[in-house]
Scaffold this motif. Structure first.
Motif, PDB file in Angstrom:
ATOM      1  N   ASN A 371       7.604  -5.487  -2.669  1.00  0.00           N
ATOM      2  CA  ASN A 371       6.812  -4.715  -3.646  1.00  0.00           C
ATOM      3  C   ASN A 371       5.737  -3.880  -2.940  1.00  0.00           C
ATOM      4  OD1 ASN A 371       5.425  -7.077  -2.929  1.00  0.00           O
ATOM      5  ND2 ASN A 371       4.250  -7.108  -4.840  1.00  0.00           N
ATOM      6  N   GLU A 372       6.171  -3.196  -1.896  1.00  0.00           N
ATOM      7  CA  GLU A 372       5.246  -2.409  -1.085  1.00  0.00           C
ATOM      8  C   GLU A 372       4.526  -1.341  -1.906  1.00  0.00           C
ATOM      9  OE1 GLU A 372       6.266  -1.622   3.143  1.00  0.00           O
ATOM     10  OE2 GLU A 372       6.303   0.473   2.515  1.00  0.00           O
ATOM     11  N   GLU A 373       5.249  -0.644  -2.761  1.00  0.00           N
ATOM     12  CA  GLU A 373       4.642   0.418  -3.572  1.00  0.00           C
ATOM     13  C   GLU A 373       3.564  -0.148  -4.488  1.00  0.00           C
ATOM     14  OE1 GLU A 373       4.954   3.540  -3.288  1.00  0.00           O
ATOM     15  OE2 GLU A 373       6.679   3.672  -1.944  1.00  0.00           O
ATOM     16  N   GLU A 374       3.818  -1.313  -5.037  1.00  0.00           N
ATOM     17  CA  GLU A 374       2.849  -1.942  -5.941  1.00  0.00           C
ATOM     18  C   GLU A 374       1.554  -2.289  -5.194  1.00  0.00           C
ATOM     19  OE1 GLU A 374       2.833  -5.483  -9.342  1.00  0.00           O
ATOM     20  OE2 GLU A 374       4.182  -5.644  -7.606  1.00  0.00           O
ATOM     21  N   LEU A 375       1.682  -2.803  -3.976  1.00  0.00           N
ATOM     22  CA  LEU A 375       0.499  -3.153  -3.184  1.00  0.00           C
ATOM     23  C   LEU A 375      -0.264  -1.898  -2.763  1.00  0.00           C
ATOM     24  CD1 LEU A 375       1.850  -6.049  -0.912  1.00  0.00           C
ATOM     25  CD2 LEU A 375       0.886  -6.147  -3.226  1.00  0.00           C
ATOM     26  N   LEU A 376       0.458  -0.851  -2.397  1.00  0.00           N
ATOM     27  CA  LEU A 376      -0.194   0.408  -2.038  1.00  0.00           C
ATOM     28  C   LEU A 376      -0.953   0.985  -3.226  1.00  0.00           C
ATOM     29  CD1 LEU A 376       2.634   2.063   0.072  1.00  0.00           C
ATOM     30  CD2 LEU A 376       0.315   1.620   0.895  1.00  0.00           C
ATOM     31  N   SER A 377      -0.339   0.929  -4.395  1.00  0.00           N
ATOM     32  CA  SER A 377      -0.974   1.450  -5.604  1.00  0.00           C
ATOM     33  C   SER A 377      -2.249   0.675  -5.920  1.00  0.00           C
ATOM     34  CB  SER A 377      -0.006   1.373  -6.782  1.00  0.00           C
ATOM     35  OG  SER A 377      -0.615   1.841  -7.964  1.00  0.00           O
ATOM     36  N   ALA A 378      -2.201  -0.639  -5.727  1.00  0.00           N
ATOM     37  CA  ALA A 378      -3.377  -1.473  -5.996  1.00  0.00           C
ATOM     38  C   ALA A 378      -4.525  -1.092  -5.055  1.00  0.00           C
ATOM     39  CB  ALA A 378      -3.022  -2.947  -5.845  1.00  0.00           C
ATOM     40  N   MET A 379      -4.220  -0.871  -3.792  1.00  0.00           N
ATOM     41  CA  MET A 379      -5.276  -0.493  -2.845  1.00  0.00           C
ATOM     42  C   MET A 379      -5.826   0.894  -3.136  1.00  0.00           C
ATOM     43  SD  MET A 379      -4.261  -2.059   0.893  1.00  0.00           S
ATOM     44  CE  MET A 379      -2.641  -1.290   1.041  1.00  0.00           C
ATOM     45  N   VAL A 387      -6.344   4.770   2.131  1.00  0.00           N
ATOM     46  CA  VAL A 387      -5.115   4.028   2.415  1.00  0.00           C
ATOM     47  C   VAL A 387      -4.027   4.952   2.950  1.00  0.00           C
ATOM     48  CG1 VAL A 387      -3.368   2.489   1.439  1.00  0.00           C
ATOM     49  CG2 VAL A 387      -5.710   2.426   0.553  1.00  0.00           C
ATOM     50  N   ARG A 388      -3.323   4.466   3.959  1.00  0.00           N
ATOM     51  CA  ARG A 388      -2.149   5.178   4.441  1.00  0.00           C
ATOM     52  C   ARG A 388      -1.069   4.158   4.817  1.00  0.00           C
ATOM     53  NH1 ARG A 388      -4.823   7.642   9.966  1.00  0.00           N
ATOM     54  NH2 ARG A 388      -5.926   5.757  10.562  1.00  0.00           N
ATOM     55  N   ARG A 389       0.155   4.594   4.700  1.00  0.00           N
ATOM     56  CA  ARG A 389       1.309   3.779   5.093  1.00  0.00           C
ATOM     57  C   ARG A 389       1.964   4.447   6.297  1.00  0.00           C
ATOM     58  NH1 ARG A 389       5.888   2.727   0.698  1.00  0.00           N
ATOM     59  NH2 ARG A 389       5.365   4.905   0.279  1.00  0.00           N
ATOM     60  N   ALA A 489      -2.728  -9.426  -7.154  1.00  0.00           N
ATOM     61  CA  ALA A 489      -4.113  -9.875  -7.329  1.00  0.00           C
ATOM     62  C   ALA A 489      -4.590 -10.666  -6.112  1.00  0.00           C
ATOM     63  CB  ALA A 489      -4.237 -10.709  -8.603  1.00  0.00           C
ATOM     64  N   GLU A 490      -3.748 -11.557  -5.618  1.00  0.00           N
ATOM     65  CA  GLU A 490      -4.114 -12.354  -4.438  1.00  0.00           C
ATOM     66  C   GLU A 490      -4.198 -11.448  -3.199  1.00  0.00           C
ATOM     67  OE1 GLU A 490      -4.968 -15.565  -1.857  1.00  0.00           O
ATOM     68  OE2 GLU A 490      -5.271 -15.155  -4.007  1.00  0.00           O
ATOM     69  N   PHE A 491      -3.296 -10.500  -3.121  1.00  0.00           N
ATOM     70  CA  PHE A 491      -3.330  -9.533  -2.023  1.00  0.00           C
ATOM     71  C   PHE A 491      -4.661  -8.774  -2.017  1.00  0.00           C
ATOM     72  CE2 PHE A 491      -2.641  -5.040  -0.798  1.00  0.00           C
ATOM     73  CZ  PHE A 491      -2.239  -5.211   0.523  1.00  0.00           C
ATOM     74  N   MET A 492      -5.076  -8.305  -3.172  1.00  0.00           N
ATOM     75  CA  MET A 492      -6.308  -7.530  -3.249  1.00  0.00           C
ATOM     76  C   MET A 492      -7.538  -8.401  -2.999  1.00  0.00           C
ATOM     77  SD  MET A 492      -5.703  -4.389  -3.430  1.00  0.00           S
ATOM     78  CE  MET A 492      -7.417  -3.915  -3.661  1.00  0.00           C
ATOM     79  N   ARG A 493      -7.454  -9.668  -3.347  1.00  0.00           N
ATOM     80  CA  ARG A 493      -8.576 -10.562  -3.052  1.00  0.00           C
ATOM     81  C   ARG A 493      -8.835 -10.599  -1.545  1.00  0.00           C
ATOM     82  NH1 ARG A 493      -9.677 -15.549  -1.202  1.00  0.00           N
ATOM     83  NH2 ARG A 493      -7.473 -15.998  -0.792  1.00  0.00           N
ATOM     84  N   ILE A 494      -7.764 -10.716  -0.750  1.00  0.00           N
ATOM     85  CA  ILE A 494      -7.910 -10.771   0.705  1.00  0.00           C
ATOM     86  C   ILE A 494      -8.355  -9.415   1.242  1.00  0.00           C
ATOM     87  CG2 ILE A 494      -6.703 -11.212   2.879  1.00  0.00           C
ATOM     88  CD1 ILE A 494      -4.849 -13.112   1.320  1.00  0.00           C
ATOM     89  N   VAL A 495      -7.793  -8.328   0.696  1.00  0.00           N
ATOM     90  CA  VAL A 495      -8.182  -6.989   1.132  1.00  0.00           C
ATOM     91  C   VAL A 495      -9.669  -6.745   0.866  1.00  0.00           C
ATOM     92  CG1 VAL A 495      -7.899  -4.515   0.648  1.00  0.00           C
ATOM     93  CG2 VAL A 495      -5.886  -5.973   0.950  1.00  0.00           C
TER      94      VAL A 495
END
Length: 525
Positions: A371-379, A387-389, A489-495
Motif C-alpha cells: 500500500n505504498e500509494e496510501e502511505l505516500l498520500s498520508a505523509m 515527501v518524495r519517492r 495510522a501506525e505508520f504515521m505515528r512513527i513518522v
C-alpha cells in the motif's frame, strides 16, 4: 604510538612534489573540518607550513585535536566520542557507562585503528637502504610492504573461476630482500580465509637473494603507492561498502589519504566483476581500478604496497562486528561519510523549513510495500513534510545522484535491504526508518548506530498485512521473501515521532537558524 613511517605517507608525496607547502589542500582534498586533525597527525607538514609565509593553511595548525589513535590523544580532543545511555554489565568488562563507551570505541571507532597500530609487527626486516620490508597486524588482517616482488607465473586467470586461490605462489615467487622472521609470520595464519586474512597470499613470503627492483628482476614496477584489495559483492551496497569502510580505516592505519595511488583488485579468476557503486573509488584514487589478471604471467614489483583490512574479518567492521548495546555515534563512520561525500562533491542543501522525507520504493520481486500509494498520500497530507519517492535502481539513477538524494534527506524510509546502507550518508540529524526488519533486527539498526543517526522500525506485528507466505527456491519460507502492507495510522505515528526528533535536533536547529540568517528562527513570529 606515533604515526606510522613509510607506507603511503602523503607528507612525502607533498614535500617531494613541491618545494613549498602552498598546494597541500589540492593534494589532500579533505573536508575542511578534517584538516586540523590531519595536520595534528603530520607534524613535519605542519612545521613546514608554519615556516612558509605563503602557506594558506596556518589556521588549521596547532589545534588540540586528534582522530583518537595518536600518541597522547586525550579523550576530550577526539574527533568524536560515542554516546551511551546504559551500562552493559553483561558485556565483557563494561560495568559503567564510561566503560561501555570505551568498549564501543574500541570495537567500532578509531579505537579499532589504535589497536591495529599496537599490533603492527615486523615480519621481514630491511638490512640496508633500498631493501624490502613486510609488517603485519595480528592474523595478517592488514599488512604493508616495500619493494615487494610477486611472480604471477601460476595465475592463469583465463582458465580459473576461483576469485581467491590460496595456492597462487610457490616458494620464491613472493617476497623481498630482507631478514624474514618465519615463525612470526606463520603464527598469524589462524584466520586464513578469502575475505578475512592475507595469510594465504603471504604464506609463501620468502627472503630473496636479490633486491627485486635494484637488480632488475621485475617485468613491471609500480612506483605509485598501491593498495591490493580483495572485494566483497559489488552489486550489493551493504557488502561492498564493507570494502570501502575498511579501506578508509586502512588509510588511517597507514597515515595517508592521497588519491595519487593505484588500487589493484586481487581477483585470481578471469571473471568480470559487477560493480554498480564504482563511482565511490573516486574518493580513494584518481585512477581506474586495476584487475590482477593484467599481471598474468608477469613478475610484478611494488615499491610501496598496502594489504588493507578485509570486509569479512572475524570481529571486523562492520560485517561480523560485535557491537555493545546502548551506544551510538562513531568518529570513524562520520568521518568516512564526510570524506566520501566531499570527494564526490555531494553537498548538503538544507535543512529546509520542512522535514525532507525520502521513501525508497523497491522494483524487486520481494519486500515491496503493498500500500505504498496510501502511505505516500498520508505523509503528503502533513504540511511539515516534504515527501518524495525514489527507486535506487542503478539502471534508473546513478550512484552519485542517489547520494545527493540521501544527503539531502532528513528521514529515509525503506524496507529491509541493502539500500538502507545509504543511512551512512544521512546528515547528522537524520533518521532511518526501517519500515520492517524482516526478522533481521540488528543489521541496519547497527549501521545507523555506527553512523550516529536515529533509528526506528515497525513495532506492532499485528498491524502488518501480507498476501502470501514467503518462499525461496533454496531458502524456503522466510520473512525476506514476502511483500507487506502497513497500517497507515501506525505508520504515521512513527513518522511523526521521527519528524519531532529531527526538528528538535540541535544541529538541525542551528543550521536552519544559520540559513535563515538569525540566531533564533522564531524571531519574526
Amino acid at each position: 604510538m606515533s604515526m606510522p613511517s613509510g607506507g603511503l605517507l602523503l607528507l612525502v608525496i607533498i614535500l617531494q612534489s613541491s618545494p613549498q607547502v602552498t598546494q597541500p589542500l589540492q593534494h589532500l582534498n579533505l573536508p575542511e573540518s578534517h584538516l586540523p586533525y590531519f595536520f595534528s597527525s603530520h607534524h613535519a607538514l605542519a612545521r613546514a607550513c608554519e615556516q612558509d609565509d605563503e602557506c594558506p593553511y596556518k589556521e588549521y595548525i596547532g589545534k588540540k585535536v586528534c582522530w583518537g589513535y595518536e600518541k597522547n590523544c586525550k579523550k576530550k580532543n577526539r574527533f568524536l566520542n560515542p554516546t551511551c545511555t546504559i551500562a552493559n554489565t553483561g558485556w565483557g568488562k563494561a560495568h559503567t557507562i564510561e566503560e561501555t563507551a570505551d568498549l564501543f570505541w574500541k570495537e567500532a571507532d578509531y579505537g579499532y585503528v589504535w589497536e591495529r597500530l599496537q599490533e603492527m609487527t615486523v615480519m621481514c626486516k630491511p638490512q640496508r637502504e633500498g631493501d624490502s620490508s613486510l609488517s603485519c597486524v595480528k592474523h595478517t588482517r592488514y599488512c604493508r610492504a616495500t619493494n615487494i616482488y610477486m611472480d604471477f607465473a601460476n595465475l592463469d586467470s583465463d582458465n580459473n573461476s576461483n576469485r581467491y586461490r590460496e595456492n597462487l605462489f610457490n616458494a620464491g615467487q613472493i617476497g623481498g630482500h630482507c631478514k624474514l622472521y618465519p615463525r612470526r609470520l606463520s603464527a598469524e595464519g589462524d584466520h586464513k580465509s578469502a575475505l578475512q586474512s592475507w595469510y594465504a597470499e603471504l604464506e609463501m613470503f620468502s627472503s630473496l637473494p636479490f633486491r627485486p627492483i635494484h637488480d632488475d628482476k621485475c617485468d613491471i614496477v609500480l612506483d605509485k603507492p598501491t593498495y591490493l584489495m580483495k572485494l566483497d559483492a559489488g552489486v550489493n551496497m551493504y557488502h561492498h561498502f564493507c570494502d570501502y569502510i575498511n579501506l578508509y580505516a586502512s588509510q588511517h592505519i597507514n597515515g595517508s589519504f592521497s588519491q595519487d595511488v593505484n588500487i589493484i583488485m586481487w581477483d585470481t579468476s578471469g571473471l568480470g566483476y559487477g560493480d554498480i557503486f564504482s563511482d565511490t573509488w573516486k574518493a580513494f584514487s584518481d585512477y581506474p581500478i586495476i584487475h590482477l589478471k593484467e599481471y598474468d604471467g608477469k613478475k610484478l614489483c611494488i615499491r610501496d604496497a598496502v594489504f588493507p583490512l578485509l570486509p569479512r574479518m572475524q570481529y571486523g567492521m562492520y560485517y561480523n562486528m560485535p557491537l555493545v548495546p546502548g551506544c551510538s555515534g562513531t568518529g570513524l563512520y562520520k568521518a568516512f561519510s564526510e570524506h566520501v561525500l566531499h570527494r564526490l562533491n555531494i553537498t548538503q542543501q538544507g535543512p529546509l523549513d520542512k522535514v525532507r522525507v525520502t521513501l525508497l520504493s523497491r522494483s524487486t520481486k520481494w519486500r515491496r510495500i503493498l500500500n505504498e500509494e496510501e502511505l505516500l498520500s498520508a505523509m503528503k497530507s502533513e504540511s511539515r513534510l516534504e515527501v518524495r519517492r525514489v527507486d535506487y535502481n542503478w539502471k534508473k539513477m546513478s550512484f552519485p545522484e542517489q547520494l545527493k538524494v540521501t544527503q539531502n534527506s532528513d528521514l529515509l524510509i525503506g524496507m529491509h535491504g541493502a539500500g538502507l546502507t545509504h543511512s551512512l550518508f544521512l546528515p547528522d540529524w537524520g533518521v532511518l526508518f526501517e519500515l520492517y526488519n524482516c526478522e533481521d533486527p540488528r543489521c541496519y539498526k547497527d549501521l545507523a548506530r555506527l553512523r550516529g543517526v536515529k533509528y526506528y522500525t515497525w513495532e506492532k506485528q499485528e498491524k502488518i498485512t501480507q498476501t502470501e507466505k514467503g518462499s525461496h527456491p533454496s531458502v524456503g519460507e522466510h520473512a525476506k521473501f514476502v511483500n507487506y502492507g502497513f497500517d497507515p495510522a501506525e505508520f504515521m505515528r512513527i513518522v511523526q515521532n521521527a519528524a519531532d526528533y529531527i526538528q528538535g535536533h540541535p544541529q538541525f536547529v542551528a543550521k536552519q537558524n544559520k540559513m535563515n540568517g538569525s540566531g533564533d528562527r522564531h524571531t519574526e513570529l
